[in-house]
Design a protein around this motif. Structure first.
Motif, mmCIF file in Angstrom:
data_model
loop_
_atom_site.group_PDB
_atom_site.id
_atom_site.type_symbol
_atom_site.label_atom_id
_atom_site.label_comp_id
_atom_site.label_asym_id
_atom_site.label_seq_id
_atom_site.Cartn_x
_atom_site.Cartn_y
_atom_site.Cartn_z
ATOM 1 N N GLU A 69 0.781 -1.268 0.023
ATOM 2 C CA GLU A 69 0.126 -0.037 0.004
ATOM 3 C C GLU A 69 0.784 1.332 -0.036
ATOM 4 O O GLU A 69 0.598 2.407 -0.635
ATOM 5 C CB GLU A 69 -0.987 0.034 1.322
ATOM 6 C CG GLU A 69 -2.269 -1.097 0.856
ATOM 7 C CD GLU A 69 -2.946 -1.058 -0.209
ATOM 8 O OE1 GLU A 69 -3.253 0.239 -0.461
ATOM 9 O OE2 GLU A 69 -3.264 -1.835 -0.589
ATOM 10 N N ARG A 70 2.036 1.288 0.886
ATOM 11 C CA ARG A 70 2.859 2.522 0.803
ATOM 12 C C ARG A 70 3.359 2.831 -0.578
ATOM 13 O O ARG A 70 3.619 3.558 -1.023
ATOM 14 C CB ARG A 70 4.027 2.147 2.041
ATOM 15 C CG ARG A 70 4.663 3.339 2.239
ATOM 16 C CD ARG A 70 5.494 3.178 3.067
ATOM 17 N NE ARG A 70 4.931 2.934 4.439
ATOM 18 C CZ ARG A 70 5.134 1.852 5.282
ATOM 19 N NH1 ARG A 70 5.787 0.743 4.800
ATOM 20 N NH2 ARG A 70 4.479 1.745 6.351
ATOM 21 N N ASN A 71 3.801 1.589 -1.200
ATOM 22 C CA ASN A 71 4.421 1.672 -2.526
ATOM 23 C C ASN A 71 3.389 2.225 -3.512
ATOM 24 O O ASN A 71 3.691 2.968 -4.789
ATOM 25 C CB ASN A 71 4.932 0.276 -3.068
ATOM 26 C CG ASN A 71 6.202 -0.226 -2.255
ATOM 27 O OD1 ASN A 71 6.869 0.936 -1.693
ATOM 28 N ND2 ASN A 71 6.565 -1.428 -2.278
ATOM 29 N N ARG A 72 1.945 1.796 -3.257
ATOM 30 C CA ARG A 72 0.940 2.274 -4.239
ATOM 31 C C ARG A 72 0.765 3.626 -4.119
ATOM 32 O O ARG A 72 0.695 4.457 -5.253
ATOM 33 C CB ARG A 72 -0.375 1.384 -4.009
ATOM 34 C CG ARG A 72 -1.313 1.721 -5.017
ATOM 35 C CD ARG A 72 -2.633 0.966 -4.628
ATOM 36 N NE ARG A 72 -2.270 -0.395 -4.937
ATOM 37 C CZ ARG A 72 -3.196 -1.481 -4.508
ATOM 38 N NH1 ARG A 72 -4.069 -1.273 -3.873
ATOM 39 N NH2 ARG A 72 -2.801 -2.526 -4.861
ATOM 40 N N ILE A 73 0.828 4.227 -2.949
ATOM 41 C CA ILE A 73 0.690 5.682 -2.724
ATOM 42 C C ILE A 73 1.861 6.387 -3.281
ATOM 43 O O ILE A 73 1.657 7.183 -3.906
ATOM 44 C CB ILE A 73 0.548 5.766 -1.296
ATOM 45 C CG1 ILE A 73 -0.619 5.103 -0.654
ATOM 46 C CG2 ILE A 73 0.562 7.348 -0.585
ATOM 47 C CD1 ILE A 73 -0.915 5.189 0.901
ATOM 48 N N ASN A 74 2.982 5.987 -3.043
ATOM 49 C CA ASN A 74 4.166 6.601 -3.398
ATOM 50 C C ASN A 74 4.209 6.800 -5.059
ATOM 51 O O ASN A 74 4.182 7.590 -5.527
ATOM 52 C CB ASN A 74 5.346 5.848 -3.079
ATOM 53 C CG ASN A 74 5.962 6.421 -1.580
ATOM 54 O OD1 ASN A 74 5.188 7.273 -0.928
ATOM 55 N ND2 ASN A 74 6.458 5.322 -1.042
ATOM 56 N N ALA A 75 3.784 5.767 -5.827
ATOM 57 C CA ALA A 75 3.533 5.642 -7.087
ATOM 58 C C ALA A 75 2.634 6.616 -7.635
ATOM 59 O O ALA A 75 2.838 7.228 -8.784
ATOM 60 C CB ALA A 75 3.438 4.183 -7.538
ATOM 61 N N GLU A 76 1.319 6.560 -6.922
ATOM 62 C CA GLU A 76 0.464 7.599 -7.383
ATOM 63 C C GLU A 76 1.130 8.836 -7.305
ATOM 64 O O GLU A 76 0.354 9.806 -7.955
ATOM 65 C CB GLU A 76 -0.818 7.439 -6.508
ATOM 66 C CG GLU A 76 -1.577 6.257 -6.968
ATOM 67 C CD GLU A 76 -2.745 5.925 -6.021
ATOM 68 O OE1 GLU A 76 -3.106 6.692 -5.123
ATOM 69 O OE2 GLU A 76 -3.317 4.828 -6.311
#
Length: 58
Positions: free
Chosen positions: A49-56
């Motif tokens: 989830e943290r990686n997904r947020i950073n990618a967005e």
């Protein structure tokens, strides 16, 4: 970050079997993250989830 804290609390309240089902429903491409101890599964989910947020944000 507030969302991650809420997610962590939700995951902490789940049993290992509930966590495995959660992973199967929400991360079908990464079912292997549902294998291991409860603490490890939660850490993997939060990292995804943290990686997904950073990618967005990028």
């Amino acid at each position: 970050m507030k969302d991650l804290n809420l997610l962590k609390r939700k995951l902490d309240e789940m049993s290992v079997n509930e966590l495995y089902e959660y992973v199967k429903e929400n991360y079908p491409e990464n079912e292997d993250i549902g294998i291991g101890s409860k603490k490890l599964i939660i850490r993997r989910i939060l990292n995804l989830e943290r990686n997904r947020i950073n990618a967005e944000e990028a």
